[in-house]
Design an enzyme around this catalytic site. Structure first.
Site, PDB file in Angstrom:
ATOM      1  CE1 TYR A 121      -1.619   0.181  14.782  1.00  0.00           C
ATOM      2  CE2 TYR A 121      -2.674   0.933  16.732  1.00  0.00           C
ATOM      3  CZ  TYR A 121      -2.614   0.219  15.682  1.00  0.00           C
ATOM      4  OH  TYR A 121      -3.782  -0.542  15.216  1.00  0.00           O
TER       5      TYR A 121
ATOM      6  CE  LYS B 130      -4.496   1.930  12.832  1.00  0.00           C
ATOM      7  NZ  LYS B 130      -4.985   1.456  11.535  1.00  0.00           N
TER       8      LYS B 130
ATOM      9  CG  ASN C  12      -7.572  -4.551   7.180  1.00  0.00           C
ATOM     10  OD1 ASN C  12      -7.795  -4.528   8.269  1.00  0.00           O
ATOM     11  ND2 ASN C  12      -6.770  -5.464   6.635  1.00  0.00           N
TER      12      ASN C  12
ATOM     13  CB  SER D 168      -6.922   1.913  16.491  1.00  0.00           C
ATOM     14  OG  SER D 168      -6.268   1.487  17.795  1.00  0.00           O
TER      15      SER D 168
ATOM     16  CB  ALA E 287       0.690   9.635  16.275  1.00  0.00           C
TER      17      ALA E 287
ATOM     18  CB  VAL F 276      -1.082   0.056   1.097  1.00  0.00           C
ATOM     19  CG1 VAL F 276      -2.033  -1.153   1.136  1.00  0.00           C
ATOM     20  CG2 VAL F 276      -0.119   0.000   2.477  1.00  0.00           C
TER      21      VAL F 276
HETATM   22  N1  LIG Z   1      -5.345  -6.301  16.039  1.00  0.00           N
HETATM   23  C1  LIG Z   1      -5.533  -5.042  16.739  1.00  0.00           C
HETATM   24  O1  LIG Z   1      -5.393  -5.494  17.828  1.00  0.00           O
HETATM   25  C2  LIG Z   1      -5.955  -3.922  15.889  1.00  0.00           C
HETATM   26  C3  LIG Z   1      -6.956  -2.900  16.954  1.00  0.00           C
HETATM   27  C4  LIG Z   1      -7.462  -1.699  16.395  1.00  0.00           C
HETATM   28  C5  LIG Z   1      -7.203  -1.344  14.878  1.00  0.00           C
HETATM   29  N2  LIG Z   1      -6.525  -2.564  14.260  1.00  0.00           N
HETATM   30  C6  LIG Z   1      -6.340  -2.314  12.887  1.00  0.00           C
HETATM   31  O2  LIG Z   1      -6.726  -3.240  12.107  1.00  0.00           O
HETATM   32  C7  LIG Z   1      -5.951  -3.248  10.813  1.00  0.00           C
HETATM   33  C8  LIG Z   1      -5.814  -4.888  10.533  1.00  0.00           C
HETATM   34  O3  LIG Z   1      -5.035  -5.380  11.579  1.00  0.00           O
HETATM   35  P1  LIG Z   1      -4.894  -6.927  12.068  1.00  0.00           P
HETATM   36  O4  LIG Z   1      -5.092  -6.993  13.382  1.00  0.00           O
HETATM   37  O5  LIG Z   1      -5.707  -7.939  10.884  1.00  0.00           O
HETATM   38  O6  LIG Z   1      -3.366  -7.121  11.491  1.00  0.00           O
HETATM   39  P2  LIG Z   1      -2.426  -8.697  10.933  1.00  0.00           P
HETATM   40  O7  LIG Z   1      -1.248  -8.126  11.341  1.00  0.00           O
HETATM   41  O8  LIG Z   1      -3.030  -9.832  11.270  1.00  0.00           O
HETATM   42  O9  LIG Z   1      -2.893  -8.284   9.484  1.00  0.00           O
HETATM   43  C9  LIG Z   1      -2.456  -7.077   8.794  1.00  0.00           C
HETATM   44  C10 LIG Z   1      -2.195  -7.635   7.267  1.00  0.00           C
HETATM   45  O10 LIG Z   1      -1.605  -6.126   6.667  1.00  0.00           O
HETATM   46  C11 LIG Z   1      -0.657  -6.636   5.683  1.00  0.00           C
HETATM   47  N3  LIG Z   1       0.256  -5.746   5.377  1.00  0.00           N
HETATM   48  C12 LIG Z   1       1.169  -5.465   6.111  1.00  0.00           C
HETATM   49  N4  LIG Z   1       1.831  -4.282   5.546  1.00  0.00           N
HETATM   50  C13 LIG Z   1       1.170  -4.105   4.219  1.00  0.00           C
HETATM   51  C14 LIG Z   1       1.580  -3.288   3.283  1.00  0.00           C
HETATM   52  N5  LIG Z   1       2.608  -2.266   3.384  1.00  0.00           N
HETATM   53  N6  LIG Z   1       0.935  -3.516   2.122  1.00  0.00           N
HETATM   54  C15 LIG Z   1      -0.098  -4.293   2.226  1.00  0.00           C
HETATM   55  N7  LIG Z   1      -0.486  -5.032   3.126  1.00  0.00           N
HETATM   56  C16 LIG Z   1       0.156  -5.040   4.262  1.00  0.00           C
HETATM   57  C17 LIG Z   1      -0.078  -7.874   6.261  1.00  0.00           C
HETATM   58  O11 LIG Z   1       0.649  -8.838   5.353  1.00  0.00           O
HETATM   59  C18 LIG Z   1      -1.147  -8.618   6.833  1.00  0.00           C
HETATM   60  O12 LIG Z   1      -1.838  -9.658   6.297  1.00  0.00           O
HETATM   61  C19 LIG Z   1      -4.958  -2.256  10.927  1.00  0.00           C
HETATM   62  O13 LIG Z   1      -4.836  -1.141  10.402  1.00  0.00           O
HETATM   63  C20 LIG Z   1      -4.737  -2.445  12.469  1.00  0.00           C
HETATM   64  O14 LIG Z   1      -3.945  -1.044  12.657  1.00  0.00           O
HETATM   65  C21 LIG Z   1      -5.903  -3.690  14.659  1.00  0.00           C
END
Ligand SMILES: NC(=O)c1ccc[n+]([C@@H]2O[C@H](COP(=O)([O-])OP(=O)(O)OC[C@H]3O[C@@H](n4cnc5c(N)ncnc54)[C@H](O)[C@@H]3O)[C@@H](O)[C@H]2O)c1
Length: 264
Positions: A153, A157, A88, A140, A155, A61
């Site tokens: 992180y 969000k 995402n 988040s 910041a 991305v």
């Molecule tokens: N897990 C949590 O506690 C949580 C809480 C709040 C918000 N979020 C947000 O939800 C979203 C998804 O998180 P998750 O927990 O599923 O994480 P995860 O690590 O399980 O999955 C993230 C995915 O993003 C992909 N990715 C990473 N860098 C990338 C890039 N440069 N280009 C394309 N893809 C890329 C990874 O390969 C992975 O498949 C994120 O934006 C995260 O900040 C997560």
């Protein structure tokens, strides 16, 4: 009407993958993009028996040109429409700020912040051409108040939050809703090896399916919420309570609660 289509970044794992599966179950044409090609290959197998279909591709991305090309290619395969973009993909650095290098902090900004901007630019012409389109950005609970030990992180969000609010107003004239999803900690690879004061005090309770269900609700909100134009969608009781608490408590109390929760 042709089948609805959704472009999801970071769709090989965690929340993105769960969302891809949920929408494919419901018959959507899903564009699942990620840097993890092995994860995307197993997603194709999982989608195969479902009502919908999936198009996958490698996408980092942070690469704006590749993002635009991927969205255009997907829309071509999805009958010329883009109903939803889910921004995402994200990464998280936990621990004292000074323990991560500036380069690592920059990488977190590149993916979480610039990746979201890239997605909005890439998808805009297609969203605009599709009546009633929606952008779903992953914010988040760490955007409620700056989070100690997740400072950078958190910041990123806050950026997602601000961008969502502003663009939702701007793009109303193009019939594009822009919403943000607000989970607290979710049981994914992102949090698997993570331990901070806040994970100790609040736990890691949510599952990716909880967030996927909220994303679906944000795409198709019940009528009253659509009428109220809900922009932010907290996930779970804890986030809802923290959001309400921060809205109604004085700044010193919000800081004190967050300091306490973070174990500082
Ligand atoms: N897990 C949590 O506690 C949580 C809480 C709040 C918000 N979020 C947000 O939800 C979203 C998804 O998180 P998750 O927990 O599923 O994480 P995860 O690590 O399980 O999955 C993230 C995915 O993003 C992909 N990715 C990473 N860098 C990338 C890039 N440069 N280009 C394309 N893809 C890329 C990874 O390969 C992975 O498949 C994120 O934006 C995260 O900040 C997560």
């Amino acid at each position: 009407m042709s089948t609805r289509s959704v472009f999801i970044t970071g769709a090989a794992a965690g929340i993105g993958r769960r969302t891809a599966l949920l929408l494919a179950e419901r018959g959507w044409t899903v564009g699942a993009y990620d840097i993890d090609e092995a994860g995307l290959a197993t997603l194709v197998d999982e989608v195969a028996p479902l009502r919908g279909s999936v198009v996958t591709g490698r996408l980092d991305v942070t690469d704006a040109d590749a993002f635009a090309a991927a969205v255009t290619d997907f829309v071509g395969q999805a009958g010329g429409r883009l109903d939803v973009l889910v921004n995402n993909a994200g990464i998280l650095l936990a621990g004292p700020f000074e323990d991560s290098s500036a380069a690592d902090h920059h990488r977190e900004v590149d993916i979480n912040v610039k990746g979201t901007v890239n997605g909005l630019h890439a998808a805009y012409p297609h969203l605009r051409a599709t009546p009633g389109a929606t952008v779903v950005n992953l914010a988040s609970a760490s955007a409620i108040y700056g989070q100690a030990d997740l400072a950078n992180y958190s910041a990123t969000k806050f950026f997602v939050r601000g961008l969502t609010e502003a663009l939702d107003i701007e793009w109303k004239r193009h019939d594009i809703r822009v919403v943000a999803i607000w989970p607290l900690f979710v049981q994914t690879a992102m949090t698997a090896n993570m331990r901070t004061g806040t994970t100790d005090s609040l736990g890691i309770r949510l599952k990716p399916e909880d967030v996927a269900a909220k994303i679906l609700e944000a795409i198709e909100p019940p009528k009253p919420r659509r009428a109220l134009h809900q922009v932010h969608f907290p996930v779970g009781f804890q986030t809802t309570a923290l959001t309400l608490g921060s809205r109604f408590s004085p700044a010193w109390l919000t800081r004190a609660v967050n300091k306490r929760l973070a174990g500082h």
